[in-house]
Write a protein that holds these residues in place. Structure first.
Motif, PDB file in Angstrom:
ATOM      1  N   SER A 122     -10.510  10.753  -3.738  1.00 25.91           N
ATOM      2  CA  SER A 122     -11.150  10.311  -2.497  1.00 25.91           C
ATOM      3  C   SER A 122     -12.543  10.922  -2.394  1.00 25.91           C
ATOM      4  CB  SER A 122     -10.301  10.703  -1.286  1.00 25.91           C
ATOM      5  OG  SER A 122     -10.119  12.096  -1.241  1.00 25.91           O
TER       6      SER A 122
ATOM      7  N   LYS B 131       0.830  -1.211   0.000  1.00 27.51           N
ATOM      8  CA  LYS B 131       0.000   0.000   0.000  1.00 27.51           C
ATOM      9  C   LYS B 131       0.860   1.255   0.000  1.00 27.51           C
ATOM     10  CE  LYS B 131      -4.152  -1.947   2.037  1.00 27.51           C
ATOM     11  NZ  LYS B 131      -5.063  -1.975   3.176  1.00 27.51           N
TER      12      LYS B 131
ATOM     13  N   ARG C 101     -15.444  11.495   0.474  1.00 29.47           N
ATOM     14  CA  ARG C 101     -15.685  11.527   1.918  1.00 29.47           C
ATOM     15  C   ARG C 101     -14.514  10.930   2.701  1.00 29.47           C
ATOM     16  NH1 ARG C 101     -20.740   9.849  -0.166  1.00 29.47           N
ATOM     17  NH2 ARG C 101     -22.209  11.562  -0.185  1.00 29.47           N
ATOM     18  N   GLY C 102     -13.307  11.265   2.268  1.00 31.47           N
ATOM     19  CA  GLY C 102     -12.105  10.834   2.968  1.00 31.47           C
ATOM     20  C   GLY C 102     -11.630   9.423   2.665  1.00 31.47           C
ATOM     21  N   LYS C 103     -12.348   8.705   1.817  1.00 32.39           N
ATOM     22  CA  LYS C 103     -11.957   7.333   1.469  1.00 32.39           C
ATOM     23  C   LYS C 103     -11.510   7.271   0.014  1.00 32.39           C
ATOM     24  CE  LYS C 103     -14.926   5.006   4.761  1.00 32.39           C
ATOM     25  NZ  LYS C 103     -15.901   3.945   4.964  1.00 32.39           N
ATOM     26  N   GLU C 104     -10.372   6.606  -0.228  1.00 38.15           N
ATOM     27  CA  GLU C 104      -9.875   6.449  -1.598  1.00 38.15           C
ATOM     28  C   GLU C 104     -10.850   5.590  -2.383  1.00 38.15           C
ATOM     29  OE1 GLU C 104      -6.041   4.750  -0.898  1.00 38.15           O
ATOM     30  OE2 GLU C 104      -5.113   6.708  -0.609  1.00 38.15           O
ATOM     31  N   ARG C 105     -11.304   6.104  -3.532  1.00 37.44           N
ATOM     32  CA  ARG C 105     -12.316   5.385  -4.308  1.00 37.44           C
ATOM     33  C   ARG C 105     -11.906   5.105  -5.740  1.00 37.44           C
ATOM     34  NH1 ARG C 105     -17.742   5.454  -3.203  1.00 37.44           N
ATOM     35  NH2 ARG C 105     -17.610   3.909  -4.843  1.00 37.44           N
TER      36      ARG C 105
ATOM     37  N   ARG D 116       0.994   3.938  -3.101  1.00 34.62           N
ATOM     38  CA  ARG D 116       0.651   5.351  -2.955  1.00 34.62           C
ATOM     39  C   ARG D 116       1.820   6.268  -3.274  1.00 34.62           C
ATOM     40  NH1 ARG D 116      -2.208   4.097   2.408  1.00 34.62           N
ATOM     41  NH2 ARG D 116      -4.271   3.538   1.705  1.00 34.62           N
TER      42      ARG D 116
ATOM     43  N   SER E  75      -9.562  15.305  -3.900  1.00 34.32           N
ATOM     44  CA  SER E  75     -10.837  15.051  -3.225  1.00 34.32           C
ATOM     45  C   SER E  75     -11.973  15.209  -4.237  1.00 34.32           C
ATOM     46  CB  SER E  75     -11.033  16.014  -2.059  1.00 34.32           C
ATOM     47  OG  SER E  75     -11.248  17.327  -2.546  1.00 34.32           O
TER      48      SER E  75
END
Length: 98
Positions: free
Chosen positions: A43, A7, A45-49, A11, A18
């Motif tokens: 991301s 990970k 809402r703060g989550k990597e998508r 990254r 965002s």
């Protein structure tokens, strides 16, 4: 442990965008991120998508994936891990598995 290392390496060299920044700046947010990095993570809402990248980089990654698959196939053949059969036999074997 190995998952954390992967990970971190994954990254490394990636820009972050965002969803809000993307909403405000549009494609320019992606273009700006890709001027400095090969890939950018979006991301929500703060989550990597999502991951975006230049088409040339995507094609390079696909080529790497296909090269790895070919190497794996050659290794399987060299080790005798294959089945020689007709198309009909192959379909019958697949049906018996399901």
């Amino acid at each position: 442990m190995i998952d954390r290392i992967i990970k971190v390496l994954w990254r490394h060299g990636m820009a972050g965008i965002s969803a809000n920044e993307l909403k405000i700046k549009g494609v320019m947010a992606i273009q700006t991120a890709l001027e400095q990095h090969d890939e950018a993570v979006i991301s929500v809402r703060g989550k990597e998508r999502f991951v975006v990248m230049d088409v040339a980089h995507y094609q390079y990654l696909r080529e790497c994936e296909l090269t790895a698959a070919l190497a794996e196939s050659h290794a399987d053949i060299a080790a005798g891990r294959y089945v020689k059969e007709s198309a009909e036999q192959h379909l019958a074997r697949l049906e018996s598995m399901g």
